[in-house]
Design an enzyme around this catalytic site. Sequence first.
Site, mmCIF file in Angstrom:
data_model
loop_
_atom_site.group_PDB
_atom_site.id
_atom_site.type_symbol
_atom_site.label_atom_id
_atom_site.label_comp_id
_atom_site.label_asym_id
_atom_site.label_seq_id
_atom_site.Cartn_x
_atom_site.Cartn_y
_atom_site.Cartn_z
ATOM 1 N N GLU A 36 -25.142 11.726 -6.733
ATOM 2 C CA GLU A 36 -24.235 10.582 -6.892
ATOM 3 C C GLU A 36 -24.860 9.682 -7.957
ATOM 4 O O GLU A 36 -25.995 9.237 -7.805
ATOM 5 C CB GLU A 36 -24.071 9.847 -5.559
ATOM 6 N N THR A 43 -15.373 5.130 -4.077
ATOM 7 C CA THR A 43 -14.373 4.077 -4.266
ATOM 8 C C THR A 43 -14.080 3.339 -2.970
ATOM 9 O O THR A 43 -14.079 2.108 -2.924
ATOM 10 C CB THR A 43 -13.069 4.685 -4.832
ATOM 11 N N CYS A 49 -10.970 0.425 -0.527
ATOM 12 C CA CYS A 49 -10.392 0.068 0.777
ATOM 13 C C CYS A 49 -11.207 -0.951 1.563
ATOM 14 O O CYS A 49 -10.646 -1.916 2.090
ATOM 15 C CB CYS A 49 -10.254 1.303 1.671
ATOM 16 N N TYR A 179 0.292 -0.008 -5.128
ATOM 17 C CA TYR A 179 -0.572 -0.491 -4.036
ATOM 18 C C TYR A 179 -1.465 -1.644 -4.491
ATOM 19 O O TYR A 179 -1.478 -2.722 -3.900
ATOM 20 C CB TYR A 179 -1.521 0.629 -3.590
ATOM 21 N N GLU A 183 -1.370 -5.576 -3.402
ATOM 22 C CA GLU A 183 -2.440 -6.045 -2.512
ATOM 23 C C GLU A 183 -3.217 -7.200 -3.163
ATOM 24 O O GLU A 183 -3.456 -8.241 -2.532
ATOM 25 C CB GLU A 183 -3.385 -4.886 -2.172
ATOM 26 N N ARG A 200 6.352 -1.979 -15.385
ATOM 27 C CA ARG A 200 7.068 -1.313 -16.495
ATOM 28 C C ARG A 200 8.495 -0.910 -16.111
ATOM 29 O O ARG A 200 9.364 -0.821 -16.959
ATOM 30 C CB ARG A 200 6.302 -0.078 -16.958
ATOM 31 N N THR A 313 -8.209 7.860 1.193
ATOM 32 C CA THR A 313 -9.502 8.186 1.780
ATOM 33 C C THR A 313 -9.424 9.149 2.970
ATOM 34 O O THR A 313 -10.150 10.154 2.996
ATOM 35 C CB THR A 313 -10.209 6.884 2.213
ATOM 36 N N ALA A 344 -0.312 2.664 4.279
ATOM 37 C CA ALA A 344 -0.046 1.222 4.378
ATOM 38 C C ALA A 344 -0.382 0.536 3.072
ATOM 39 O O ALA A 344 -1.266 0.977 2.341
ATOM 40 C CB ALA A 344 -0.869 0.613 5.511
ATOM 41 N N HIS A 439 5.698 -6.281 26.589
ATOM 42 C CA HIS A 439 6.355 -7.529 26.214
ATOM 43 C C HIS A 439 5.439 -8.721 26.445
ATOM 44 O O HIS A 439 4.743 -8.760 27.449
ATOM 45 C CB HIS A 439 7.628 -7.677 27.060
ATOM 46 N N GLU A 444 6.913 -3.690 20.374
ATOM 47 C CA GLU A 444 7.946 -3.278 21.337
ATOM 48 C C GLU A 444 9.285 -3.020 20.645
ATOM 49 O O GLU A 444 10.124 -2.287 21.156
ATOM 50 C CB GLU A 444 8.108 -4.306 22.455
HETATM 51 P P1 NDP Z 1 0.072 3.268 -7.849
HETATM 52 O O1 NDP Z 1 0.328 4.673 -8.173
HETATM 53 O O2 NDP Z 1 0.279 2.782 -6.463
HETATM 54 O O3 NDP Z 1 0.931 2.347 -8.789
HETATM 55 C C1 NDP Z 1 0.820 2.430 -10.179
HETATM 56 C C2 NDP Z 1 1.755 1.428 -10.786
HETATM 57 O O4 NDP Z 1 1.469 1.327 -12.180
HETATM 58 C C3 NDP Z 1 3.205 1.793 -10.644
HETATM 59 O O5 NDP Z 1 3.936 0.620 -10.413
HETATM 60 C C4 NDP Z 1 3.530 2.420 -11.990
HETATM 61 O O6 NDP Z 1 4.853 2.204 -12.367
HETATM 62 C C5 NDP Z 1 2.625 1.657 -12.926
HETATM 63 N N1 NDP Z 1 2.154 2.453 -14.061
HETATM 64 C C6 NDP Z 1 1.680 3.707 -14.018
HETATM 65 N N2 NDP Z 1 1.309 4.091 -15.255
HETATM 66 C C7 NDP Z 1 1.549 3.048 -16.080
HETATM 67 C C8 NDP Z 1 1.389 2.835 -17.481
HETATM 68 N N3 NDP Z 1 0.900 3.772 -18.270
HETATM 69 N N4 NDP Z 1 1.757 1.637 -17.984
HETATM 70 C C9 NDP Z 1 2.253 0.682 -17.185
HETATM 71 N N5 NDP Z 1 2.438 0.829 -15.861
HETATM 72 C C10 NDP Z 1 2.079 2.003 -15.323
HETATM 73 O O7 NDP Z 1 -1.423 2.995 -8.380
HETATM 74 P P2 NDP Z 1 -2.522 1.913 -8.028
HETATM 75 O O8 NDP Z 1 -3.344 1.803 -9.246
HETATM 76 O O9 NDP Z 1 -1.931 0.706 -7.423
HETATM 77 O O10 NDP Z 1 -3.370 2.674 -6.907
HETATM 78 C C11 NDP Z 1 -3.886 3.977 -7.168
HETATM 79 C C12 NDP Z 1 -3.835 4.831 -5.944
HETATM 80 O O11 NDP Z 1 -4.883 4.432 -5.065
HETATM 81 C C13 NDP Z 1 -2.563 4.702 -5.124
HETATM 82 O O12 NDP Z 1 -1.568 5.561 -5.599
HETATM 83 C C14 NDP Z 1 -3.035 5.049 -3.756
HETATM 84 O O13 NDP Z 1 -2.991 6.439 -3.597
HETATM 85 C C15 NDP Z 1 -4.460 4.566 -3.728
HETATM 86 N N6 NDP Z 1 -4.560 3.252 -3.057
HETATM 87 C C16 NDP Z 1 -4.245 3.184 -1.735
HETATM 88 C C17 NDP Z 1 -4.316 1.990 -1.068
HETATM 89 C C18 NDP Z 1 -3.959 1.947 0.370
HETATM 90 O O14 NDP Z 1 -3.926 2.992 1.003
HETATM 91 N N7 NDP Z 1 -3.663 0.771 0.927
HETATM 92 C C19 NDP Z 1 -4.734 0.762 -1.724
HETATM 93 C C20 NDP Z 1 -5.029 0.941 -3.128
HETATM 94 C C21 NDP Z 1 -4.942 2.142 -3.757
HETATM 95 P P3 NDP Z 1 6.069 3.162 -11.916
HETATM 96 O O15 NDP Z 1 6.432 2.765 -10.530
HETATM 97 O O16 NDP Z 1 7.112 2.860 -12.921
HETATM 98 O O17 NDP Z 1 5.561 4.555 -12.009
#
Ligand code: NDP
Length: 450
Positions: A36, A43, A49, A179, A183, A200, A313, A344, A439, A444
């Site tokens: 590592e 991450t 997370c 996400y 968040e 976008r 994860t 979530a 309740h 519920e």
């Molecule tokens: P997401 O895939 O959730 O969202 C990416 C966002 O960025 C979308 O709105 C997408 O738009 C936009 N996007 C993608 N590419 C571009 C680009 N080239 N230019 C501009 N906008 C762009 O990614 P995150 O970065 O938020 O998170 C990464 C991953 O990490 C998640 O998919 C998830 O799997 C994991 N994660 C999980 C969490 C949890 O379980 N609570 C918390 C944080 C991360 P569009 O919708 O138009 O494609």
Amino acid sequence: MGEHYDYDLFTIGLGSGGTRASRVAAAHGARVAAAEEYRVGGTCVIRGCVPKKMLVYGAQFAEDLEDATHFGWTVEGKSFDWVKLRDHVMRDVGRIEGIYTETLEKHDVTLFHERAEITGDHQITLASGKVVTAKYILLATGARPHVPDFKGHEHVITSNEAFHLDKVPECILILGGGYIANEFAGIFNEFGAQVVIAQRSDTILRHYDFAMRDRLMQLSLSKGIEFLFNTQIEEVVKQEDGMFEVRFKDKEPRHFDCVMAATGRVPNIEGLGLDTVGVKTGERGQIKVDEFSKTNVDYIYAVGDVTDRVQLTPVAIREGQAFADSVFGDKEPYAVDHTCIPSAVFSHPPIAAVGLNEREAKDKYGQVAVYTSDFRPMKNVVADRNERSLIKMICDGASGKILGIAMIGPDAPEIMQAAAVAVKAGMNKADFDATTAIHPTVAEELVLLR
Ligand code: NDP
């Protein structure tokens, strides 16, 4: 096992997947080493997370302290100290990293705190120049934030840096609508920042049920978060006063003291030596694997975000476990079931879901029955907080089988984890109806849907 190799397994990357696989393989009797280059935990533990959830807890106090007055409390002189929270969070991250490392050491996993690269058949070379061999190699190097390639993108932070800021930004632009964007928008907004999300396309969280997305949007707007849809950045220019001028396509420029990209994550495959042994990758840069996480090279496997199957994860942990049990255990090899994975978004309020959303269910099953409960939780009523929760259950119209559940509201992720067991087990709405409510609770509502 692989006596003429130095190790039975060499793992590259000690995030959630790599750590679980290494520990379990060692418990099965394999001689395991792992490299590592950064911090053990990857991450999730170090910059994802875990620290994020701690910030979410910290942020929630902003609302709770406000609500407390409606419950008769007087809270005088309340103030927020970001540096204190940040440092507490980082201290706990260090503690968890220590536990991860200790667990690996207890299982006699040999740790190399440096980069590793595949340099030949069954051969790994460490940054120090040391060369080792292994019967199996596991690639678990995760993913990193993707930053779109506009002019001035070097001024943009990602979630990696967000945890280490010296102060809460006064006005932050967050790119993306997924996400991380939602968040961190919630976190910074609760800490008093002016937050603007620039997406976008025309929607946030596109994989979640539209009703949940709409509700989050509406609540986020009411909390002061601004959304710019169909928005693309052309350039970010650093000003003399330290602010950033953001120039958009088709919009007037705006000024922010922080710009953060939350625009997806890309697999970490660079410098791994994949070409040396011919490991195949896909169009998103992901390492291609079969259902047993095996690459096209017989002795090389990959788990977690680097395979870009489901970037979560618990999924990486399952993949690591299945790999270790299948290759080193005495069970029949088994694959991870990637269907019906609950998830979530820890926004304010959080969203949680399992199974299909309404659109997916209609596309797949045609006739579906949708049950909805739209209510103001008791705590919000007393607090005079005009924030409604929403629960949706989507069932197969013919059999009543639950195809999906989605929810937005306080504790949605906690509630959904339990409900996901029922959905995964293929239960019907009638099974929920036959269950007596506890309740008064928010949960519920799930057994009272009509
Ligand atoms: P997401 O895939 O959730 O969202 C990416 C966002 O960025 C979308 O709105 C997408 O738009 C936009 N996007 C993608 N590419 C571009 C680009 N080239 N230019 C501009 N906008 C762009 O990614 P995150 O970065 O938020 O998170 C990464 C991953 O990490 C998640 O998919 C998830 O799997 C994991 N994660 C999980 C969490 C949890 O379980 N609570 C918390 C944080 C991360 P569009 O919708 O138009 O494609």
